[in-house]
Design a protein around this motif. Structure first.
Motif, PDB file in Angstrom:
ATOM      1  N   VAL A   1     -43.266 -29.608 -70.585  1.00  0.00           N
ATOM      2  CA  VAL A   1     -42.873 -30.218 -70.418  1.00  0.00           C
ATOM      3  C   VAL A   1     -41.855 -31.770 -70.309  1.00  0.00           C
ATOM      4  CG1 VAL A   1     -44.613 -32.406 -71.743  1.00  0.00           C
ATOM      5  CG2 VAL A   1     -44.915 -30.099 -71.598  1.00  0.00           C
ATOM      6  N   LYS A   2     -41.147 -30.990 -71.050  1.00  0.00           N
ATOM      7  CA  LYS A   2     -40.304 -32.620 -71.099  1.00  0.00           C
ATOM      8  C   LYS A   2     -39.140 -32.301 -69.590  1.00  0.00           C
ATOM      9  CE  LYS A   2     -35.929 -34.027 -72.727  1.00  0.00           C
ATOM     10  NZ  LYS A   2     -34.643 -33.396 -74.001  1.00  0.00           N
ATOM     11  N   VAL A   3     -39.602 -31.017 -69.076  1.00  0.00           N
ATOM     12  CA  VAL A   3     -38.608 -30.914 -67.779  1.00  0.00           C
ATOM     13  C   VAL A   3     -39.315 -31.441 -66.186  1.00  0.00           C
ATOM     14  CG1 VAL A   3     -37.553 -28.998 -65.735  1.00  0.00           C
ATOM     15  CG2 VAL A   3     -37.445 -28.958 -68.104  1.00  0.00           C
ATOM     16  N   HIS A   4     -40.970 -31.362 -66.646  1.00  0.00           N
ATOM     17  CA  HIS A   4     -42.034 -32.225 -65.608  1.00  0.00           C
ATOM     18  C   HIS A   4     -41.735 -33.295 -65.406  1.00  0.00           C
ATOM     19  CE1 HIS A   4     -45.674 -32.235 -63.834  1.00  0.00           C
ATOM     20  NE2 HIS A   4     -45.319 -32.955 -64.137  1.00  0.00           N
ATOM     21  N   ASN A   5     -41.428 -34.128 -67.163  1.00  0.00           N
ATOM     22  CA  ASN A   5     -41.706 -35.393 -67.803  1.00  0.00           C
ATOM     23  C   ASN A   5     -40.174 -36.620 -67.306  1.00  0.00           C
ATOM     24  OD1 ASN A   5     -44.799 -35.487 -67.697  1.00  0.00           O
ATOM     25  ND2 ASN A   5     -44.068 -35.184 -70.082  1.00  0.00           N
ATOM     26  N   GLU A   6     -39.442 -35.601 -67.580  1.00  0.00           N
ATOM     27  CA  GLU A   6     -37.564 -36.407 -67.266  1.00  0.00           C
ATOM     28  C   GLU A   6     -37.398 -35.337 -66.163  1.00  0.00           C
ATOM     29  OE1 GLU A   6     -35.976 -35.769 -71.234  1.00  0.00           O
ATOM     30  OE2 GLU A   6     -37.755 -36.199 -72.157  1.00  0.00           O
ATOM     31  N   GLY A   7     -37.481 -34.523 -65.301  1.00  0.00           N
ATOM     32  CA  GLY A   7     -36.515 -34.090 -64.656  1.00  0.00           C
ATOM     33  C   GLY A   7     -35.820 -32.597 -64.625  1.00  0.00           C
ATOM     34  N   LYS A   8     -35.377 -32.895 -66.035  1.00  0.00           N
ATOM     35  CA  LYS A   8     -33.843 -31.738 -66.648  1.00  0.00           C
ATOM     36  C   LYS A   8     -34.154 -31.733 -68.450  1.00  0.00           C
ATOM     37  CE  LYS A   8     -29.693 -34.830 -67.134  1.00  0.00           C
ATOM     38  NZ  LYS A   8     -28.449 -34.476 -67.016  1.00  0.00           N
ATOM     39  N   CYS A   9     -34.005 -30.361 -68.886  1.00  0.00           N
ATOM     40  CA  CYS A   9     -34.155 -30.179 -70.547  1.00  0.00           C
ATOM     41  C   CYS A   9     -32.718 -29.068 -70.715  1.00  0.00           C
ATOM     42  CB  CYS A   9     -34.697 -29.860 -71.025  1.00  0.00           C
ATOM     43  SG  CYS A   9     -34.948 -29.601 -72.958  1.00  0.00           S
ATOM     44  N   ALA A  10     -32.001 -29.603 -71.418  1.00  0.00           N
ATOM     45  CA  ALA A  10     -30.638 -28.244 -71.919  1.00  0.00           C
ATOM     46  C   ALA A  10     -31.693 -27.824 -72.640  1.00  0.00           C
ATOM     47  CB  ALA A  10     -29.818 -29.996 -72.936  1.00  0.00           C
ATOM     48  N   VAL A  11     -31.247 -26.691 -72.197  1.00  0.00           N
ATOM     49  CA  VAL A  11     -32.290 -25.173 -72.755  1.00  0.00           C
ATOM     50  C   VAL A  11     -31.367 -24.572 -73.467  1.00  0.00           C
ATOM     51  CG1 VAL A  11     -33.915 -25.150 -70.568  1.00  0.00           C
ATOM     52  CG2 VAL A  11     -32.019 -23.511 -70.723  1.00  0.00           C
ATOM     53  N   LEU A  12     -29.951 -24.569 -73.493  1.00  0.00           N
ATOM     54  CA  LEU A  12     -29.283 -23.125 -74.583  1.00  0.00           C
ATOM     55  C   LEU A  12     -27.699 -24.224 -74.732  1.00  0.00           C
ATOM     56  CD1 LEU A  12     -30.064 -20.722 -76.077  1.00  0.00           C
ATOM     57  CD2 LEU A  12     -28.729 -19.633 -74.009  1.00  0.00           C
ATOM     58  N   GLU A  13     -27.570 -24.137 -75.285  1.00  0.00           N
ATOM     59  CA  GLU A  13     -26.279 -24.159 -75.886  1.00  0.00           C
ATOM     60  C   GLU A  13     -24.772 -22.908 -76.233  1.00  0.00           C
ATOM     61  OE1 GLU A  13     -24.025 -27.802 -78.685  1.00  0.00           O
ATOM     62  OE2 GLU A  13     -24.925 -28.564 -77.121  1.00  0.00           O
ATOM     63  N   GLY A  14     -23.857 -23.525 -75.788  1.00  0.00           N
ATOM     64  CA  GLY A  14     -22.749 -21.916 -75.937  1.00  0.00           C
ATOM     65  C   GLY A  14     -21.586 -21.917 -75.148  1.00  0.00           C
ATOM     66  N   SER A  15     -21.212 -21.222 -75.099  1.00  0.00           N
ATOM     67  CA  SER A  15     -19.621 -20.748 -74.239  1.00  0.00           C
ATOM     68  C   SER A  15     -20.291 -20.651 -73.007  1.00  0.00           C
ATOM     69  CB  SER A  15     -19.325 -19.303 -74.536  1.00  0.00           C
ATOM     70  OG  SER A  15     -19.720 -18.631 -74.548  1.00  0.00           O
ATOM     71  N   PHE A  16     -18.747 -21.498 -72.022  1.00  0.00           N
ATOM     72  CA  PHE A  16     -19.536 -21.109 -70.450  1.00  0.00           C
ATOM     73  C   PHE A  16     -19.262 -19.673 -70.719  1.00  0.00           C
ATOM     74  CE2 PHE A  16     -17.568 -20.975 -66.020  1.00  0.00           C
ATOM     75  CZ  PHE A  16     -18.087 -21.813 -65.886  1.00  0.00           C
ATOM     76  N   THR A  17     -18.981 -18.894 -70.322  1.00  0.00           N
ATOM     77  CA  THR A  17     -19.174 -17.504 -69.943  1.00  0.00           C
ATOM     78  C   THR A  17     -20.460 -17.091 -70.243  1.00  0.00           C
ATOM     79  OG1 THR A  17     -16.954 -16.953 -70.495  1.00  0.00           O
ATOM     80  CG2 THR A  17     -18.630 -15.362 -70.522  1.00  0.00           C
ATOM     81  N   GLU A  18     -21.147 -17.479 -71.724  1.00  0.00           N
ATOM     82  CA  GLU A  18     -22.237 -17.295 -71.632  1.00  0.00           C
ATOM     83  C   GLU A  18     -23.654 -17.888 -71.193  1.00  0.00           C
ATOM     84  OE1 GLU A  18     -25.244 -17.345 -76.178  1.00  0.00           O
ATOM     85  OE2 GLU A  18     -23.128 -17.843 -76.072  1.00  0.00           O
ATOM     86  N   MET A  19     -23.214 -19.329 -71.220  1.00  0.00           N
ATOM     87  CA  MET A  19     -24.685 -20.373 -69.860  1.00  0.00           C
ATOM     88  C   MET A  19     -23.967 -19.832 -69.317  1.00  0.00           C
ATOM     89  SD  MET A  19     -25.376 -22.133 -72.549  1.00  0.00           S
ATOM     90  CE  MET A  19     -25.095 -21.125 -73.536  1.00  0.00           C
ATOM     91  N   GLU A  20     -23.146 -18.720 -68.140  1.00  0.00           N
ATOM     92  CA  GLU A  20     -22.907 -18.506 -67.243  1.00  0.00           C
ATOM     93  C   GLU A  20     -23.858 -17.588 -66.489  1.00  0.00           C
ATOM     94  OE1 GLU A  20     -21.960 -19.356 -63.674  1.00  0.00           O
ATOM     95  OE2 GLU A  20     -21.842 -21.068 -64.452  1.00  0.00           O
ATOM     96  N   ILE A  21     -24.279 -16.166 -67.786  1.00  0.00           N
ATOM     97  CA  ILE A  21     -24.449 -15.052 -67.532  1.00  0.00           C
ATOM     98  C   ILE A  21     -26.078 -15.747 -67.756  1.00  0.00           C
ATOM     99  CG2 ILE A  21     -25.300 -13.435 -68.943  1.00  0.00           C
ATOM    100  CD1 ILE A  21     -22.472 -12.861 -69.861  1.00  0.00           C
ATOM    101  N   TYR A  22     -26.710 -16.755 -68.209  1.00  0.00           N
ATOM    102  CA  TYR A  22     -28.148 -16.842 -68.245  1.00  0.00           C
ATOM    103  C   TYR A  22     -28.528 -17.816 -67.171  1.00  0.00           C
ATOM    104  CZ  TYR A  22     -28.659 -15.632 -73.321  1.00  0.00           C
ATOM    105  OH  TYR A  22     -28.656 -14.156 -74.437  1.00  0.00           O
ATOM    106  N   ARG A  23     -27.405 -18.367 -67.124  1.00  0.00           N
ATOM    107  CA  ARG A  23     -28.226 -19.521 -65.136  1.00  0.00           C
ATOM    108  C   ARG A  23     -27.594 -18.507 -64.135  1.00  0.00           C
ATOM    109  NH1 ARG A  23     -25.401 -19.974 -60.850  1.00  0.00           N
ATOM    110  NH2 ARG A  23     -23.156 -19.210 -61.637  1.00  0.00           N
TER     111      ARG A  23
END
Length: 93
Positions: free
Chosen positions: A58-80
């Motif tokens: 709902v947040k992504v739909h209404n606001e256009g984006k949402c931070a869904v996870l936080e961590g190291s760059f390497t970890e975020m790249e894997i999830y991306r």
């Protein structure tokens, strides 16, 4: 004429602090993915509960984006990469 090179040294603590810098995985709204698919991906890959995943959708739909996870760059790249393979639009900040 020789070029001077300045050598810079770092302590182990400084190097580790740089590795611990936090990055965020951002999920963007698009006209392709359904609420159901976004909710499914948030639950399957990021271990959100159904209620949490619905709030994200709902947040992504209404606001256009949402931070869904936080961590190291390497970890975020894997999830991306995982979420992009599912067709979601995600970036790392």
């Amino acid at each position: 004429m020789p070029t001077e090179v300045q050598e810079q040294t770092f302590t182990l603590e400084e190097l580790l602090a740089g590795l611990k810098e936090m990055h965020r995985l951002i999920l963007w709204n698009d006209d392709v993915n359904t609420f159901e698919h976004v909710i499914y991906c948030m639950m399957k890959y990021l271990d959100y509960s159904e209620a949490q995943a619905e709030k994200i959708a709902v947040k992504v739909h209404n606001e256009g984006k949402c931070a869904v996870l936080e961590g190291s760059f390497t970890e975020m790249e894997i999830y991306r990469k995982i979420l992009q393979q599912e067709g979601l639009t995600v970036t790392v900040e």
